[in-house]
Design an enzyme around this catalytic site. Sequence first.
Site, short mmCIF file in Angstrom:
data_model
loop_
_atom_site.label_atom_id
_atom_site.label_comp_id
_atom_site.label_asym_id
_atom_site.label_seq_id
_atom_site.Cartn_x
_atom_site.Cartn_y
_atom_site.Cartn_z
N PHE A 1 114.58 36.86 35.88
CA PHE A 1 115.07 37.52 34.68
C PHE A 1 114.27 37.14 33.44
O PHE A 1 114.31 37.85 32.43
CB PHE A 1 116.56 37.21 34.47
CG PHE A 1 116.86 35.85 33.90
CD1 PHE A 1 117.23 35.71 32.58
CD2 PHE A 1 116.82 34.71 34.69
CE1 PHE A 1 117.53 34.47 32.04
CE2 PHE A 1 117.12 33.47 34.18
CZ PHE A 1 117.48 33.34 32.84
N LYS A 2 113.53 36.04 33.51
CA LYS A 2 112.73 35.63 32.36
C LYS A 2 111.68 36.67 31.98
O LYS A 2 111.27 36.77 30.82
CB LYS A 2 112.05 34.29 32.65
CG LYS A 2 112.97 33.18 33.14
CD LYS A 2 113.99 32.76 32.10
CE LYS A 2 114.98 31.74 32.64
NZ LYS A 2 114.42 30.43 32.92
N ASP A 3 111.24 37.47 32.96
CA ASP A 3 110.23 38.51 32.67
C ASP A 3 110.75 39.54 31.68
O ASP A 3 109.97 40.15 30.95
CB ASP A 3 109.82 39.22 33.96
CG ASP A 3 109.01 38.35 34.89
OD1 ASP A 3 108.21 37.53 34.39
OD2 ASP A 3 109.19 38.47 36.12
N THR B 1 110.91 29.93 34.04
CA THR B 1 110.31 30.19 32.73
C THR B 1 108.81 29.93 32.73
O THR B 1 108.03 30.67 32.12
CB THR B 1 110.98 29.33 31.63
OG1 THR B 1 112.36 29.68 31.56
CG2 THR B 1 110.34 29.56 30.28
#
Length: 743
Positions: free
Chosen positions: A350-352, A382
């Site tokens: 989800f960091k993308d 991350t």
Amino acid sequence: MLYFNQCQHLKQITQRFLSSVHVKSNTHVQLILSRTFALAELRKSWHSTLNLIGDKNIILMGPPGAGKTTVGRIIAQKLGCCGIDVDDDILEKTWNMSVSEKLQDVGNEQFLEEEGKAVLNFSASGSVISLTGSNPMHEASMWHLKKNGIIVYLDVPLMDIIDRLKSMKINRIVGQSSGTPMKDLLTFRRQYYKKWYDTRVFCESGASPEEVANKVLHAVKRYQDVDSEAFISTRHIWPNNCQQKNSTKFFSEAMIEGLASDGGLFVPEKDFPKFSSGELKSLVGATYTERAQIILERCIHPADIPAARLGEMIEIAYGKNFACSKIAPVRHLSGNQFILELFYGPTGSFKDLSLQLMPHLFAHCIPPNCNYMILVATSGDTGSAVLNGFSHLTSNDKKRIAVVTFFPEDGVSDFQKAQIIGSQTENGWAVGVKSDFDFCQTAVKSIFKDSDFTGFLIVEYGTILSSANSINWGRLLPQVVYHASAYLDLVSQGFISFGSPVDVCIPTGNFGNILAAVYAKVMGIPIRKFICASNQNHVLTDFLKTGLYDLRERKLAQTFSPAIDILKSSNLERHLHLVTNKNGQLMTNLFNQLDEQHHFQIEKALVEKLQQDFVADWCSEKDCLAAINSTHNASGYILDPHTAVAKVVADRMQDKTCPVIISSTAHYSKFAPAIMQALKIKEINQTSSSQLYLLSSYNALPPPHRALLARTKQQEKMEYEVCAADVHVLKGHVERLIQNQFI
């Protein structure tokens, strides 16, 4: 475009300032000007040159049928100024014939040229100008108009436009060839509108001209009031003299600085922007990138990033680098449970969703004459996401922006470590630290707060430190979009009616992801409950149940879900600041006490206030693996360990009276050994590559992640550095990397 003028003005200020600074002749860099000084000067320029009073125009732009003429007349009447309709007052008077007759006489291409020439010969000041639908297709005339006005885009729902054109008996517009549906042509036209506007008026379906006119005036006022959207530290203590605003920052400054100088985190000084129900309904049929632009435009003042430039960044960020065109789709799992799939970006987490956009925002905001070193602490995902995101900057930006990510050497999965190390580029490096994530995060924060060290780096190397963790507002903000988008997708897919509530369940470590969902609710998304899911490191669960945040005698456990193996949750401070009505003194007391005494207790009334919106629980390692196994057996869907933690807690805590959206924060491929153990696959002792290919052969959902599979084929083993858990050692690494990159 206006933002070029903005950058040029900033560059002139920079050069003028630097010319007065004496620098040692044996250094390779110049001192950097105060960002506050530069932006303050820039904003003075904006305010003086864009004030409506005087010779500037309000220019209404939009498709045929957007209501520009009617809205323009209403605004002109309200302001007591001249209203000019390009069709009636310029074109027809110039040509001595109607627009339709001219179009029929000369054809589409010649019409655009003739129309552009007429506008180029026109000038006005202090007026409200209503453009034609085709004006934006002529570049020279739009530059001519833009020099002396604020271009306001009337973004009216497409079906409203088509219905209006039918009622006006208009069956052909400029550029429409025989057989081309009106809807297709209007969609095609949007690329021209996106290029020129300074501010957007997002119109609800069925909005009256009077309502749109009032929105235009509000948008223009916001555009001109460049000081209206400031940021403060969560530890900001309001002075007795409310006129003192020395501690406030603008979005650009909050983005660049990352962490406030007092150790707090930046948050908006005023309330978070809100959307009406009608506005949100208009986004139900929109794409992810369209939703992102409209939401983020409300949160980022155009003085910091012009709307058209922001749109370009968003389209770059959420393009072919995502394996799914929907970017963050929602999938029905079973019963009332839905999975928000946040792993289709290039690094599979989800960091993308933030870190494909944030580097472009950052590069735009920094002054042109300085270098930046981004320091990142990562609990797993991350690190690779930051390195990947900043690797996509332009070659010029990569020469002045570099990244170093610190990760716990033995605290991430083997695949995550290989991914972090393999993501190193010419402007990004990975450093393993012989400790846990909490040490990495605390060390990075302490480096930021060490003014002697940061000042030395500026003077000696012309380099400023910043962050890309979720402590940085520019990293957290894009996460709001996918929580809003998930709700809109459920409406679009017919699972719920608009306005019906949902719960969200999020695996939580640093509190950023779940806080972004809170902000989505503040903006108008009807989220009922936030379900905070922890693993064995359940300090947040304990806190939300008791109000006691206690790190004493608590040791970080390594789990199958390493991204939430966190004990000090940075973004909790932002949420407490929100629910205590911006009580900076309380935040200072609580988090200083946490640093010094390793615990704090909040009052019962505040605990009860938190529990109005939050419920929390934690999941054991055994239950995590069991959830992966049972879900796969029941539905053929493989959860990653973090999502499994959330699924267990959702099963336990959610009352099933409304849908629950479970955030799936990573693709299961990143945790192949745990998945194989959960699915009772015996061939565990294999290479990462063979493990991933074996899992791919199961034909499960979600499908294999191509970028992650490609990573396992990487033959070359990249070198990386490992250091002791000592802040002074980390500082040495930072300085050495700065020397190698910028000197």
